[in-house]
Motif scaffolding. Sequence first.
Motif, PDB file in Angstrom:
ATOM      1  N   THR A   6      10.145 -17.338 -47.858  1.00 51.41           N
ATOM      2  CA  THR A   6      10.592 -16.903 -49.180  1.00 51.41           C
ATOM      3  C   THR A   6      10.348 -15.417 -49.418  1.00 51.41           C
ATOM      4  N   LYS A   7       9.701 -14.746 -48.495  1.00 51.58           N
ATOM      5  CA  LYS A   7       9.449 -13.319 -48.690  1.00 51.58           C
ATOM      6  C   LYS A   7      10.749 -12.530 -48.643  1.00 51.58           C
ATOM      7  N   VAL A   8      10.851 -11.526 -49.505  1.00 52.37           N
ATOM      8  CA  VAL A   8      12.013 -10.633 -49.478  1.00 52.37           C
ATOM      9  C   VAL A   8      11.932  -9.790 -48.207  1.00 52.37           C
ATOM     10  N   LYS A   9      13.027  -9.766 -47.437  1.00 51.21           N
ATOM     11  CA  LYS A   9      13.030  -9.128 -46.116  1.00 51.21           C
ATOM     12  C   LYS A   9      13.626  -7.726 -46.208  1.00 51.21           C
ATOM     13  N   ALA A  24       5.634   0.501 -44.447  1.00 52.34           N
ATOM     14  CA  ALA A  24       5.684  -0.895 -43.986  1.00 52.34           C
ATOM     15  C   ALA A  24       4.386  -1.623 -44.313  1.00 52.34           C
ATOM     16  N   ASN A  25       3.255  -0.962 -44.059  1.00 54.51           N
ATOM     17  CA  ASN A  25       1.951  -1.588 -44.332  1.00 54.51           C
ATOM     18  C   ASN A  25       1.761  -1.855 -45.815  1.00 54.51           C
ATOM     19  N   LYS A  26       2.141  -0.879 -46.639  1.00 53.94           N
ATOM     20  CA  LYS A  26       1.976  -1.048 -48.090  1.00 53.94           C
ATOM     21  C   LYS A  26       2.855  -2.181 -48.611  1.00 53.94           C
ATOM     22  N   LEU A  27       4.066  -2.248 -48.113  1.00 54.32           N
ATOM     23  CA  LEU A  27       4.965  -3.298 -48.584  1.00 54.32           C
ATOM     24  C   LEU A  27       4.557  -4.666 -48.061  1.00 54.32           C
ATOM     25  N   SER A  28       4.046  -4.708 -46.845  1.00 56.51           N
ATOM     26  CA  SER A  28       3.533  -5.980 -46.302  1.00 56.51           C
ATOM     27  C   SER A  28       2.374  -6.484 -47.150  1.00 56.51           C
ATOM     28  N   ASN A  29       1.529  -5.552 -47.612  1.00 54.54           N
ATOM     29  CA  ASN A  29       0.405  -5.930 -48.469  1.00 54.54           C
ATOM     30  C   ASN A  29       0.862  -6.437 -49.828  1.00 54.54           C
ATOM     31  N   ASN A  30       2.105  -6.127 -50.183  1.00 59.84           N
ATOM     32  CA  ASN A  30       2.662  -6.596 -51.453  1.00 59.84           C
ATOM     33  C   ASN A  30       3.631  -7.768 -51.247  1.00 59.84           C
ATOM     34  N   ILE A 119       8.276  -0.747 -57.473  1.00 64.94           N
ATOM     35  CA  ILE A 119       9.133  -0.739 -58.653  1.00 64.94           C
ATOM     36  C   ILE A 119      10.562  -0.406 -58.258  1.00 64.94           C
ATOM     37  N   ALA A 120      10.724   0.560 -57.338  1.00 68.25           N
ATOM     38  CA  ALA A 120      12.065   0.950 -56.898  1.00 68.25           C
ATOM     39  C   ALA A 120      12.777  -0.218 -56.219  1.00 68.25           C
ATOM     40  N   ILE A 121      12.045  -1.015 -55.451  1.00 72.81           N
ATOM     41  CA  ILE A 121      12.643  -2.186 -54.803  1.00 72.81           C
ATOM     42  C   ILE A 121      13.128  -3.184 -55.856  1.00 72.81           C
ATOM     43  N   GLU A 122      12.307  -3.424 -56.865  1.00 75.02           N
ATOM     44  CA  GLU A 122      12.711  -4.346 -57.925  1.00 75.02           C
ATOM     45  C   GLU A 122      13.928  -3.810 -58.675  1.00 75.02           C
ATOM     46  N   LEU A 123      13.932  -2.503 -58.933  1.00 77.57           N
ATOM     47  CA  LEU A 123      15.068  -1.880 -59.600  1.00 77.57           C
ATOM     48  C   LEU A 123      16.344  -2.050 -58.779  1.00 77.57           C
ATOM     49  N   ALA A 124      16.236  -1.820 -57.477  1.00 73.40           N
ATOM     50  CA  ALA A 124      17.408  -1.941 -56.605  1.00 73.40           C
ATOM     51  C   ALA A 124      17.931  -3.377 -56.596  1.00 73.40           C
ATOM     52  N   LEU A 125      17.045  -4.338 -56.515  1.00 73.18           N
ATOM     53  CA  LEU A 125      17.468  -5.742 -56.550  1.00 73.18           C
ATOM     54  C   LEU A 125      18.162  -6.073 -57.867  1.00 73.18           C
ATOM     55  N   LYS A 126      17.575  -5.581 -58.961  1.00 75.69           N
ATOM     56  CA  LYS A 126      18.152  -5.868 -60.270  1.00 75.69           C
ATOM     57  C   LYS A 126      19.525  -5.218 -60.400  1.00 75.69           C
ATOM     58  N   LEU A 159      12.879 -14.824 -57.513  1.00 73.12           N
ATOM     59  CA  LEU A 159      11.978 -15.247 -58.575  1.00 73.12           C
ATOM     60  C   LEU A 159      10.667 -14.479 -58.486  1.00 73.12           C
ATOM     61  N   LYS A 160      10.165 -14.050 -59.656  1.00 74.52           N
ATOM     62  CA  LYS A 160       8.915 -13.286 -59.680  1.00 74.52           C
ATOM     63  C   LYS A 160       7.711 -14.216 -59.597  1.00 74.52           C
ATOM     64  N   LYS A 161       6.769 -13.820 -58.732  1.00 77.45           N
ATOM     65  CA  LYS A 161       5.506 -14.546 -58.649  1.00 77.45           C
ATOM     66  C   LYS A 161       4.427 -13.573 -58.202  1.00 77.45           C
ATOM     67  N   ASN A 162       3.347 -13.481 -58.965  1.00 80.64           N
ATOM     68  CA  ASN A 162       2.239 -12.579 -58.620  1.00 80.64           C
ATOM     69  C   ASN A 162       2.726 -11.152 -58.368  1.00 80.64           C
ATOM     70  N   GLN A 163       3.569 -10.659 -59.268  1.00 85.11           N
ATOM     71  CA  GLN A 163       4.040  -9.272 -59.261  1.00 85.11           C
ATOM     72  C   GLN A 163       4.964  -8.909 -58.105  1.00 85.11           C
ATOM     73  N   HIS A 164       5.567  -9.889 -57.445  1.00 90.10           N
ATOM     74  CA  HIS A 164       6.564  -9.579 -56.427  1.00 90.10           C
ATOM     75  C   HIS A 164       7.663 -10.645 -56.486  1.00 90.10           C
ATOM     76  N   PHE A 165       8.807 -10.303 -55.929  1.00 87.30           N
ATOM     77  CA  PHE A 165       9.911 -11.267 -55.868  1.00 87.30           C
ATOM     78  C   PHE A 165       9.774 -12.144 -54.637  1.00 87.30           C
ATOM     79  N   GLU A 166      10.164 -13.400 -54.793  1.00 86.73           N
ATOM     80  CA  GLU A 166      10.353 -14.293 -53.651  1.00 86.73           C
ATOM     81  C   GLU A 166      11.806 -14.767 -53.670  1.00 86.73           C
ATOM     82  N   ARG A 167      12.389 -14.864 -52.479  1.00 85.87           N
ATOM     83  CA  ARG A 167      13.782 -15.296 -52.381  1.00 85.87           C
ATOM     84  C   ARG A 167      13.830 -16.803 -52.154  1.00 85.87           C
TER      85      ARG A 167
END
Length: 256
Positions: A6-9, A24-30, A119-126, A159-167
């Motif tokens: 379910t992780k956004v790829k 990559a490391n920062k995003l993996s941690n999120n 935030i930019a990733i969420e904006l782009a998805l939206k 869907l948002k869960k724990n401050q990140h999107f899951e697909r």
Amino acid sequence: MTNTSTKVKLLIVEDEILLANDIANKLSNNNYKIVGIADTAKKALDLLENHGDIDMVLIDIVIKGEFDGIELARFINQKHQVPFLFLTSHADSYIFERAKSVKPHAYLLKPFNERQVCIAIELALKNFAVKASQEEISQKTNFEPNDNQVLNIKDSLFLKKNQHFERVPLREILFLKADSNYCSVYTKTDRFVYSVGLNKIEEQLPTKRFMRVHRSYVININSVVGYEGNLLFIENEKIPVSKAHKDEVFRHFKTI
């Protein structure tokens, strides 16, 4: 723990390898999944061809090779139709105007921190989900994540869960249940809780697959395994059908 499926790829296109690995490391941690890092447009396109489930591309505008990031974005628009955002340290008007011509779904200036890129990733998805115009995108640079966001992209809900999107593919969603001022989305493996009404999320669902059966329930038609009286069986749950929806619901099930 987040289900890996379910992780956004994400695909990162950046020719500064240390910076690419740091992102990559920062995003993996999120809780984002990095499917690859490319330092040229050609490598990025090869990865897009070989990984059909990439959800987004992060593109540095100035990269080595025959094509820069803007030309890569043009190829993505033509063939792959996935959201992308630009990462760049170049803010001059010429590059910005070229970048706007390919309608990025977000634009992030270097240097940026971990929160800004998330935030930019969420904006782009939206922006991709609502197919916003370039003018609308440009005006949303101060976007803040909204815990109530539900995005419908390519036969999946983000869907948002724990401050990140899951697909979550639509086929994995079993039913939605309203409870006071909250709405829960039940999937085959998880539950997502939103502080919005059921109607708000129902708007994001295709009517051919999802049906209102009660003022408090919307079901995935394909998840129903049986019924008895005014109850529908979905896995181990018994979903009530109200009088207002009874005729429509059971007329549908009698014809399948």
